[in-house]
Design a protein around this motif. Sequence first.
Motif, PDB file in Angstrom:
ATOM      1  N   VAL A   1       0.838  -1.203   0.000  1.00 10.95           N
ATOM      2  CA  VAL A   1       0.000   0.000   0.000  1.00 10.95           C
ATOM      3  C   VAL A   1       0.874   1.254   0.000  1.00 10.95           C
ATOM      4  O   VAL A   1       0.554   2.244  -0.677  1.00 10.95           O
ATOM      5  N   ASP A   2       1.982   1.222   0.716  1.00 15.28           N
ATOM      6  CA  ASP A   2       2.905   2.367   0.719  1.00 15.28           C
ATOM      7  C   ASP A   2       3.380   2.696  -0.696  1.00 15.28           C
ATOM      8  O   ASP A   2       3.471   3.863  -1.087  1.00 15.28           O
TER       9      ASP A   2
ATOM     10  N   LEU B   1       0.220  10.824  -9.178  1.00 19.67           N
ATOM     11  CA  LEU B   1      -0.872  10.981 -10.137  1.00 19.67           C
ATOM     12  C   LEU B   1      -1.774  12.167  -9.759  1.00 19.67           C
ATOM     13  O   LEU B   1      -2.226  12.916 -10.622  1.00 19.67           O
ATOM     14  N   ALA B   2      -2.029  12.298  -8.444  1.00 16.38           N
ATOM     15  CA  ALA B   2      -2.856  13.411  -7.979  1.00 16.38           C
ATOM     16  C   ALA B   2      -2.194  14.742  -8.263  1.00 16.38           C
ATOM     17  O   ALA B   2      -2.856  15.705  -8.701  1.00 16.38           O
ATOM     18  N   ASN B   3      -0.880  14.824  -8.044  1.00 14.93           N
ATOM     19  CA  ASN B   3      -0.146  16.055  -8.322  1.00 14.93           C
ATOM     20  C   ASN B   3      -0.161  16.381  -9.807  1.00 14.93           C
ATOM     21  O   ASN B   3      -0.316  17.540 -10.208  1.00 14.93           O
ATOM     22  N   THR B   4       0.013  15.352 -10.621  1.00 16.88           N
ATOM     23  CA  THR B   4      -0.012  15.562 -12.071  1.00 16.88           C
ATOM     24  C   THR B   4      -1.369  16.055 -12.534  1.00 16.88           C
ATOM     25  O   THR B   4      -1.464  16.943 -13.404  1.00 16.88           O
TER      26      THR B   4
ATOM     27  N   THR C   1       2.466   6.227  -2.857  1.00 17.75           N
ATOM     28  CA  THR C   1       3.417   7.109  -3.531  1.00 17.75           C
ATOM     29  C   THR C   1       2.998   7.348  -4.983  1.00 17.75           C
ATOM     30  O   THR C   1       3.047   8.479  -5.486  1.00 17.75           O
ATOM     31  N   THR C   2       2.551   6.283  -5.638  1.00 24.72           N
ATOM     32  CA  THR C   2       2.106   6.390  -7.032  1.00 24.72           C
ATOM     33  C   THR C   2       0.876   7.288  -7.150  1.00 24.72           C
ATOM     34  O   THR C   2       0.821   8.166  -8.028  1.00 24.72           O
TER      35      THR C   2
END
Length: 206
Positions: free
Chosen positions: A189-190, A199-202, A194-195
Amino acid sequence: MKKKSYIVGLTGGIGCGKSTVAAAFKSLGIQSVDADYASRAVVQPGMPALKDISSRFGRDIILADGQLDRAKLREVIFQNVSDKTWLETLLHPLILNWIVEQLGMATSPYVLLESPLLFEADQDQLVDTVLLVDLPVPLQLQRAALRDDNDPAQIQRIIDSQMSREEKLTRAEWVFDNALSQKTITERVDVLHTTFLALANTSKEN
């Protein structure tokens, strides 16, 4: 819906361990909207949907405390396709509205939409990506029977009523193999966390 957060749809059939995986994300500060809770919220005492259900299935579908007897209702609808269709037609729009409202209030970098019927109820249209918690069906049956003390035949009927494992695997962007050791859940899950943060930032930049 005014979209504030990147939305990860988290799905998996009965006994697959979706709630355990969701708890690991929550421990990292990620908020979650639970479609199962939504399905209970819209049939609370005093809600119009509960009256409609009682009118169709009789007063004995209501417990002494005024709550819906969900176990009895589940038994009824999985024995009668028309009753199941009627119930879904009544509840799915109400559940969808509740979910949309809750997703709109999320403030974490991304938010989970936990839903066992993510694909079946077209709730995948609300999300940016889908994470499937997956188990082979025999193991799914075994874990569900141990967890809920349910009749295996009843669990099999629930599985059969939902989208096949194979189709879910083709539709999900991410697959969490929950047949692996339970000790590895946090670590895996960690990595996904991170992934999803990336994706959220992108998505915010676009």
